[in-house]
Design a protein around this motif. Structure first.
Motif, PDB file in Angstrom:
ATOM      1  N   GLU A  31       2.042  10.214  -2.798  1.00  0.00           N
ATOM      2  CA  GLU A  31       2.415  11.004  -1.626  1.00  0.00           C
ATOM      3  C   GLU A  31       1.849  10.420  -0.336  1.00  0.00           C
ATOM      4  O   GLU A  31       2.376  10.662   0.740  1.00  0.00           O
ATOM      5  N   SER A  32       0.757   9.686  -0.421  1.00  0.00           N
ATOM      6  CA  SER A  32       0.149   9.128   0.792  1.00  0.00           C
ATOM      7  C   SER A  32      -0.298   7.693   0.540  1.00  0.00           C
ATOM      8  O   SER A  32      -0.573   7.306  -0.609  1.00  0.00           O
ATOM      9  N   GLN A  33      -0.399   6.946   1.623  1.00  0.00           N
ATOM     10  CA  GLN A  33      -0.851   5.558   1.520  1.00  0.00           C
ATOM     11  C   GLN A  33      -2.312   5.500   1.092  1.00  0.00           C
ATOM     12  O   GLN A  33      -2.715   4.582   0.372  1.00  0.00           O
ATOM     13  N   ASP A  34      -3.103   6.486   1.512  1.00  0.00           N
ATOM     14  CA  ASP A  34      -4.517   6.496   1.132  1.00  0.00           C
ATOM     15  C   ASP A  34      -4.680   6.589  -0.381  1.00  0.00           C
ATOM     16  O   ASP A  34      -5.529   5.902  -0.966  1.00  0.00           O
ATOM     17  N   ASP A  35      -3.857   7.438  -1.011  1.00  0.00           N
ATOM     18  CA  ASP A  35      -3.907   7.558  -2.470  1.00  0.00           C
ATOM     19  C   ASP A  35      -3.513   6.246  -3.132  1.00  0.00           C
ATOM     20  O   ASP A  35      -4.161   5.785  -4.076  1.00  0.00           O
ATOM     21  N   ALA A  36      -2.430   5.643  -2.623  1.00  0.00           N
ATOM     22  CA  ALA A  36      -1.958   4.379  -3.191  1.00  0.00           C
ATOM     23  C   ALA A  36      -3.012   3.284  -3.025  1.00  0.00           C
ATOM     24  O   ALA A  36      -3.251   2.479  -3.941  1.00  0.00           O
ATOM     25  N   ASP A  37      -3.665   3.265  -1.859  1.00  0.00           N
ATOM     26  CA  ASP A  37      -4.699   2.265  -1.573  1.00  0.00           C
ATOM     27  C   ASP A  37      -5.883   2.433  -2.529  1.00  0.00           C
ATOM     28  O   ASP A  37      -6.416   1.457  -3.076  1.00  0.00           O
ATOM     29  N   TYR A  38      -6.296   3.670  -2.729  1.00  0.00           N
ATOM     30  CA  TYR A  38      -7.421   3.972  -3.622  1.00  0.00           C
ATOM     31  C   TYR A  38      -7.133   3.495  -5.050  1.00  0.00           C
ATOM     32  O   TYR A  38      -7.966   2.840  -5.686  1.00  0.00           O
TER      33      TYR A  38
END
Length: 976
Positions: A31-38
């Protein structure tokens, strides 16, 4: 879905649990780039797994994540590069396949920009990560990395980040590629395991230090360096065991010299242990890396060395650090290091020689060695024979092609020219234009090399005025002393010294020597690099008998200095402004003093350059505006040259500084922006850094000059879109057209669909917005590099000839550049064939026989189908033909064309609904129906005319009218 819980399964010992977690993480829609980055950061750790199936599935999962968030693709690049040379054939093939995917190729093409931004980051880890990945990227495409090397060289001078400097030195100077490769891989692995925001407790760090895995040892050491207070007695005991053990991993041992040295600042007892271990390493160890690391440990605890043999060690890195550690009683030994042309040794020798513990006698000897142009980094007296031939016979060609030359080639060429010219007047005479080109180059290291040539010529010349007169106007002092490149400023100090020595022998030159002293004082007081300011101080001390102490210059006495040394006004007033910029009363007084000393080169415009002063104060702003009304355009020349140099510099941080200077100076005189419109246009169109494009657009807006409509998030996303997607966005006029244009215009290597590109160029070459016209010609400029572009030679020539008259200088310049390139690249036979063919068709279209015209139009259709949209004008003209068959043939061709490409013809086509021939009316209805599917506005214009046509008895016309109306009502319903 709890992503962190799934990620925690990656930490489990069972590889089945790990594999299940990888599969689940690879199937999530984030849902978010931060989640994908993590998740991506955690998955990359699993690429170190010894199991092939884990590595393969991890590559699959990471690929799925970057499909969702392409802007994260750059993170996987270094790991793919490592695995592309992996022992396992399957993993090697998967990695190479991913590297060849367009998405990863886009990431690689942007990687030098990402690395460049990271090099200038305030975050230590991001900066270090950029430096090590420069090495990793070098084999992929050296051109991507070469542009960053000057920035890397300059980063070596920054002593605020010792570890950054150490890695910069290693990457630039070491010949041990295998060791560097291992260092880079270790650091990348450490980064994957290290959570930079976490506060690890001593118990966890102890576990890491005692781990058999060297990577985890590095993570533990990095945690200690970040939070030294966590190093309690129990942890220190384990740390020292690891440090003194004979079995400690080579890279862990090297890092520990740095860690122990850092800890010794608060734990003095560690110094004795470090000294013992370092001496043992230096005496017995043949491994250059451990010897180098031991010396770094000495540097951290400020321990001197007595082993002078290290100054002559075969490894330049060891020589460079040893110079820093030489006791002042042996400082004369440093002078021999100037014959060493390695940049690390050169910088280290200067840095050590200007320290306070070195005697004046040695400092004078140092200054004389430094003034010898033969003592310069990478200088070689071995001249390449090819260069000799080029410099003797083809200087004009070199000057003409200078901008297309690689910066390293330029430096090598200028090195050869300097060695030839310093003893040969003929080479000086023929190469003046080349020297000027080098001094005005966009790369600071090339500009520095141009000044080095002048030093070489002056050093061996009996008549310095000859070369100085030949370069008159290109050695502008204000420009050189404010150059962003440290080596330019250093070379210029030595040129000033050389010139002053000549003047000292001539009577009546005291005023000129005073002026030179003023420039030296400017750098001594204001240069941000200690290496430069201290060399300027030494020249003043030994050559002008003037010793500078900054602490002695204050508000109480600085005006006495001005009266005694009026040419120093620029430097002293700038220095006082920097110290008192928050005091409005003092600032106001300094502005008044600028007027008093204006005849001595004191210019408030130049003083404000680089001063981070708040200009929101109304009284100060009014004072500055009043000052600007008292100076002429000629008086603003110096600051304009400074700004222009910054705006055209390759280093993006320098360009950003240039824009900031311009914004600040515009407070005094908003009209000054007008002088930089072309520079700002080029930056707003094409700069690789979004923030700089945005800033340039803002400045253009201050003078009511429109600029591209840009958005940061859109910009990042579009950089990773396929070219065909970008073309569709542009053609359909969707949101982000300008960002799509930008992304397409910087893709010089990937031009797949030439027909679509030509369609876009044809559509926007006459657009009302200058920046879209400019993008169209930038795309055209890239297009002509493709051999297939020969098929479109005729219309490219015609379009560019039209654009040479464009009011926007950038567009006219682009079109002239394209014409020049075509004149060189295209064979006359190709041009003649295309030209003759279209001329024959145009002659046939003028025939009185309608059948000949129809056949000729079919030939034109073939041209257009190939993407030659420049011939649409010929077709549109035939809508006025008296014969219905010719009109229908023209309508048949236009019906298949994007209506945006033939906007001028739309009113004429609609008017054909009133034609006297029913077949023409029918053909017109069919054509307009096709247009209406793409542009509803055309249907709106047609609707009022349809009622009059319903009187026609022909059923086919009535049927098409009904279909047209039905299409219109359907679109209305969809709209609402």
């Amino acid at each position: 879905m709890n992503i962190k819980r799934i990620v925690s399964d990656l930490k489990k010992e069972s590889w089945y649990a790990k594999l299940d977690a990888v599969n689940r993480l690879g199937n999530i829609v984030y849902e978010s780039q931060d989640d994908a980055d993590y998740v991506l950061n955690n998955l990359l750790i699993e690429l170190e797994s010894p199991k092939t199936v884990m590595q393969a599935r991890t590559l699959w999962a990471t690929n799925n994540i970057i499909k969702q968030y392409p802007q994260l693709a750059y993170k996987i690049v270094p790991h793919l590069l490592r695995l592309s040379n992996y022992d396992n054939k399957a993993i090697k093939e998967i990695s190479n396949e991913l590297l060849n995917k367009p998405l990863i190729q886009y990431a690689i093409s942007r990687y030098n920009t990402i690395l460049s931004k990271s090099i200038h980051s305030e975050d230590y880890y991001e900066k270090l990560g950029a430096i090590i990945n420069i090495w990793k990227m070098a084999p992929v495409d050296p051109d991507l990395i070469d542009s960053i090397l000057p920035e890397l060289i300059e980063s070596m001078i920054n002593k605020n980040h010792l570890k950054i400097g150490i890695f910069s030195w290693i990457l630039l100077e070491s010949d041990d590629n295998e060791t560097i490769e291992e260092i880079v891989d270790v650091i990348n692995k450490v980064y994957l395991h290290l959570d930079f925001n976490a506060q690890y407790p001593p118990s966890y760090i102890k576990k890491l230090i005692n781990s058999p895995d060297p990577v985890l040892n590095h993570v533990g050491l990095s945690s200690i360096e970040k939070n030294p207070e966590n190093a309690n007695n129990e942890l220190m005991e384990d740390l020292l065991k690891l440090f003194t053990s004979e079995n400690t991993d080579r890279f862990v041992k090297a890092k520990m010299f740095y860690t122990i040295g850092l800890l010794s600042k608060t734990k003095p007892y560690l110094k004795t242990i470090l000294i013992h271990e370092a001496n043992k390493t230096i005496k017995n160890e043949k491994d250059w890396l451990l010897t180098f690391a031991a010396l770094i440990g000495f540097y951290l605890i400020e321990e001197k060395i007595t082993n002078l043999e290290l100054l002559h060690h075969s490894n330049s890195l060891i020589r460079a650090v040893a110079i820093q550690l030489i006791d002042s009683r042996s400082s004369e030994q440093i002078l021999s290091a100037f014959a060493d042309n390695h940049i690390t040794v050169f910088i280290s020798a200067i840095d050590r020689s200007i320290m306070q513990d070195v005697s004046d006698e040695i400092k004078l000897k140092f200054l004389n060695e430094l003034s010898n142009p033969d003592n310069y980094p990478y200088m070689s007296e071995n001249i390449d024979e090819n260069s000799v031939t080029k410099l003797r016979d083809s200087v004009g060609d070199i000057v003409h092609s200078w901008d297309s030359e690689h910066w390293l080639s330029k430096i090598n060429l200028m090195n050869d020219l300097g060695n030839l010219a310093k003893n040969n007047q003929d080479y000086i005479d023929s190469s003046i234009d080349l020297i000027i080109k080098s001094m005005e180059d966009n790369y600071g290291m090339v500009r520095a090399q141009g000044l080095w040539i002048i030093r070489a010529i002056l050093y061996n010349s009996k008549d310095p005025f000859y070369i100085l007169e030949a370069l008159d106007g290109h050695l502008e002092p204000i420009l050189k002393i404010n150059d962003p490149n440290v080596f330019v400023r250093l070379n210029y100090i030595l040129i000033l010294r050389n010139f002053a020595e000549f003047l000292n022998k001539i009577e009546g030159t005291e005023d000129k020597r005073s002026e030179i002293a003023g420039y030296l004082l400017y750098m001594a007081l204001n240069d941000s690099t200690k290496l430069v300011s201290d060399v300027a101080k030494l020249v003043l001390k030994f050559d002008f008998d003037t010793e500078i102490n900054k602490k002695e210059i204050n508000l109480d006495n600085f005006q006495k200095y001005l009266e005694a040394f009026p040419y120093s006004a620029l430097g002293i007033i700038r220095y006082m402004l920097l110290k008192n910029q928050g005091n409005e009363q003092v600032v106001s007084m300094l502005i008044d003093l600028c007027r008093t000393y204006h005849d001595y080169g004191c210019d408030m415009f130049c003083i404000l350059y680089g001063v981070d002063m708040d200009l929101t104060s109304e009284s100060i702003c009014e004072k500055l505006k009043e000052y600007s009304t008292c100076v002429s355009n000629e008086d603003q020349k110096s600051v304009k040259l400074i700004i222009k140099m910054h705006l055209n510099e390759h280093n993006w941080k320098v360009r950003m500084t240039g824009l900031s200077i311009l914004e600040k100076i515009s407070v005094m005189d908003p009209k000054i922006i007008d002088d930089f419109v072309i520079d700002l246009i080029n930056i707003a169109l094409s700069d690789r850094i979004f923030e700089i494009r945005e800033f340039a657009g803002k400045l253009l807006g201050m003078i009511d000059y429109e600029s591209p409509e840009i958005d940061r998030e859109t910009s990042i996303n579009y950089l990773f879109k396929r070219s065909d997607e970008l073309l569709e966005i542009i053609k359909d006029g969707k949101f982000g057209v300008d960002e799509a244009f930008y992304a397409l215009s910087i893709r010089t290597k990937e031009i797949d669909s030439i027909e679509n590109l030509m369609s876009v160029v044809s559509k926007f070459k006459n657009d009302e917005h200058w920046y879209r016209r400019a993008y169209a010609y930038k795309i055209l400029e890239n297009l002509i590099k493709n051999p297939k572009a020969d098929h479109y030679h005729y219309e490219i020539i015609n379009w560019c000839l039209e654009a040479t008259e464009d009011k926007n200088p950038v567009i006219s310049g682009l079109s002239k550049g394209i014409l020049e390139k075509l004149g060189r690249a295209v064979q006359p036979s190709c041009q003649k064939t295309a030209y003759d063919r279209i001329r024959r068709i145009e002659n046939l279209l003028e025939s009185g026989d309608w059948t000949v015209k129809v056949e000729a139009l079919q030939s034109v259709r073939d041209f257009i189908n190939e993407g030659h949209y420049g011939y649409l004008d010929i077709v549109m003209e035939k809508l006025d033909d008296p014969h219905w068959k010719v009109k229908n043939a023209a309508l048949g061709i236009l019906a298949d064309i994007d209506p945006d490409l033939i906007k001028p013809a739309i009113p004429k086509i609609i008017s054909l609904l009133n034609d006297g021939d029913e077949s023409v009316i029918l053909k017109t209805l069919l054509t307009l129906k096709k247009f209406g599917q793409k542009d509803m506005k055309i249907l709106e214009k047609v609707m009022p005319k349809l009622d009059k046509l319903e009187n026609y008895g022909t059923w086919s016309i009535k049927e098409e009218i009904m279909r047209l109306k039905l299409s219109y009502y359907n679109k209305l319903r969809q709209k609402h």
